[in-house]
Design an enzyme around this catalytic site. Structure first.
Site, PDB file in Angstrom:
ATOM      1  N   CYS A 272      21.524  67.443  47.033  1.00  0.00           N
ATOM      2  CA  CYS A 272      22.026  68.446  47.995  1.00  0.00           C
ATOM      3  C   CYS A 272      20.954  69.513  48.236  1.00  0.00           C
ATOM      4  O   CYS A 272      20.741  69.945  49.377  1.00  0.00           O
ATOM      5  CB  CYS A 272      23.306  69.111  47.467  1.00  0.00           C
ATOM      6  SG  CYS A 272      24.796  68.107  47.678  1.00  0.00           S
TER       7      CYS A 272
ATOM      8  N   HIS B 109      27.289  65.923  50.723  1.00  0.00           N
ATOM      9  CA  HIS B 109      27.458  65.295  49.416  1.00  0.00           C
ATOM     10  C   HIS B 109      28.497  64.183  49.450  1.00  0.00           C
ATOM     11  O   HIS B 109      29.643  64.390  49.833  1.00  0.00           O
ATOM     12  CB  HIS B 109      27.856  66.310  48.339  1.00  0.00           C
ATOM     13  CG  HIS B 109      27.827  65.689  46.981  1.00  0.00           C
ATOM     14  ND1 HIS B 109      26.666  65.628  46.219  1.00  0.00           N
ATOM     15  CD2 HIS B 109      28.773  65.040  46.266  1.00  0.00           C
ATOM     16  CE1 HIS B 109      26.924  64.982  45.096  1.00  0.00           C
ATOM     17  NE2 HIS B 109      28.197  64.610  45.090  1.00  0.00           N
TER      18      HIS B 109
ATOM     19  N   HIS C 293      22.472  57.466  47.504  1.00  0.00           N
ATOM     20  CA  HIS C 293      21.114  57.260  48.000  1.00  0.00           C
ATOM     21  C   HIS C 293      20.845  55.773  48.134  1.00  0.00           C
ATOM     22  O   HIS C 293      21.307  54.966  47.334  1.00  0.00           O
ATOM     23  CB  HIS C 293      20.061  57.939  47.112  1.00  0.00           C
ATOM     24  CG  HIS C 293      20.180  57.691  45.640  1.00  0.00           C
ATOM     25  ND1 HIS C 293      21.196  58.206  44.866  1.00  0.00           N
ATOM     26  CD2 HIS C 293      19.394  57.001  44.784  1.00  0.00           C
ATOM     27  CE1 HIS C 293      21.021  57.836  43.590  1.00  0.00           C
ATOM     28  NE2 HIS C 293      19.941  57.094  43.532  1.00  0.00           N
TER      29      HIS C 293
ATOM     30  N   ASP D 202      10.240  58.979  46.631  1.00  0.00           N
ATOM     31  CA  ASP D 202      10.738  59.123  45.257  1.00  0.00           C
ATOM     32  C   ASP D 202       9.636  59.741  44.396  1.00  0.00           C
ATOM     33  O   ASP D 202       8.463  59.388  44.539  1.00  0.00           O
ATOM     34  CB  ASP D 202      11.130  57.743  44.709  1.00  0.00           C
ATOM     35  CG  ASP D 202      11.955  57.860  43.440  1.00  0.00           C
ATOM     36  OD1 ASP D 202      13.173  57.667  43.508  1.00  0.00           O
ATOM     37  OD2 ASP D 202      11.364  58.161  42.370  1.00  0.00           O
TER      38      ASP D 202
ATOM     39  N   HIS E 248      24.632  61.427  43.934  1.00  0.00           N
ATOM     40  CA  HIS E 248      24.674  61.728  45.370  1.00  0.00           C
ATOM     41  C   HIS E 248      24.158  60.438  46.007  1.00  0.00           C
ATOM     42  O   HIS E 248      23.043  59.985  45.685  1.00  0.00           O
ATOM     43  CB  HIS E 248      23.754  62.922  45.660  1.00  0.00           C
ATOM     44  CG  HIS E 248      23.680  63.355  47.095  1.00  0.00           C
ATOM     45  ND1 HIS E 248      23.893  64.659  47.492  1.00  0.00           N
ATOM     46  CD2 HIS E 248      23.379  62.672  48.231  1.00  0.00           C
ATOM     47  CE1 HIS E 248      23.745  64.769  48.807  1.00  0.00           C
ATOM     48  NE2 HIS E 248      23.421  63.578  49.281  1.00  0.00           N
TER      49      HIS E 248
ATOM     50  N   GLY F 176      22.795  51.836  36.897  1.00  0.00           N
ATOM     51  CA  GLY F 176      21.584  52.623  36.748  1.00  0.00           C
ATOM     52  C   GLY F 176      21.527  53.812  37.695  1.00  0.00           C
ATOM     53  O   GLY F 176      20.479  54.464  37.807  1.00  0.00           O
TER      54      GLY F 176
ATOM     55  N   ASN G  24      22.824  52.017  44.104  1.00  0.00           N
ATOM     56  CA  ASN G  24      23.528  51.904  42.831  1.00  0.00           C
ATOM     57  C   ASN G  24      24.766  52.782  42.851  1.00  0.00           C
ATOM     58  O   ASN G  24      24.745  53.887  43.402  1.00  0.00           O
ATOM     59  CB  ASN G  24      22.611  52.330  41.683  1.00  0.00           C
ATOM     60  CG  ASN G  24      21.502  51.336  41.417  1.00  0.00           C
ATOM     61  OD1 ASN G  24      21.712  50.126  41.497  1.00  0.00           O
ATOM     62  ND2 ASN G  24      20.309  51.825  41.112  1.00  0.00           N
TER      63      ASN G  24
END
Lengths: 117, 117
Positions: free
Chosen positions: B11, B50, B104, B34, B102, B97, B91
């Site tokens: 967020c 969110h 993704h 990442d 949030h 994992g 995931n």
């Protein structure tokens, strides 16, 4: 059925030619157990219509893409991995490991899953 | 910003609090590299709003889910992996994992990717 569809194993599965047991079926999508599972739960979610990969989905495919997710989430519940956790994977193109060139979303779970790449 | 959003790192990234460089930004979605990449190309695509995971997306989220895919496909082009191939992963829950709660979607590429589970 076109020559292309004749040659595509996932088109044949979606058409019912392989007598596949569907975990979930909707108007545009089917889900079925992978025949070489890489986890205790390993289900393929595919559109009935031939689409090469996620990279071919465009602005006209919003409803189909939503239906694929809805089916994947229903598969997770039906297979009992919605609480324990699950992974969605879709491969597109050579480096990804995509084996069947008909869009599919893997639903994986039933164990602690490994690395994503 | 709610307490929940204060505590959620994604967020905060989406809100621009971390001064993150976005690979792609749309009204409802951002994509960013990442910080611990698991492949040469490893981008996160997230909704600004969110949402815990893909399992929380419902029938009212069709446009958001389509926008996430559109951004992922644009990321693949922008990062030069649309031809070489890429993998989308999301995931959900403990076994998967999932580290940040949030939603993704990982966009991975730039090498021959490994197993999916």
């Amino acid at each position: 059925m076109s020559d292309h569809q004749e040659a595509c194993i996932f088109c044949r599965i979606a058409a019912g030619d392989m007598e596949t047991a569907f975990v979930v079926e909707t108007d545009r999508v089917v889900a079925f157990d992978d025949i070489s599972p890489q986890a205790p739960i390993h289900v393929q979610v595919i559109p009935k219509r031939h689409v090469d990969s996620v990279h071919e989905l465009g602005s006209g495919d919003t409803a189909l893409w939503a239906e694929i997710l809805d089916v994947a989430n229903r598969v997770a519940v039906k297979k009992g991995v919605d609480e324990s956790g699950f992974r969605l994977v879709s491969n597109a193109g050579p480096d990804s490991g995509q084996e069947v060139h008909h869009l599919h979303v893997h639903v994986l779970g039933g164990k602690k899953l490994g690395p994503i790449a």
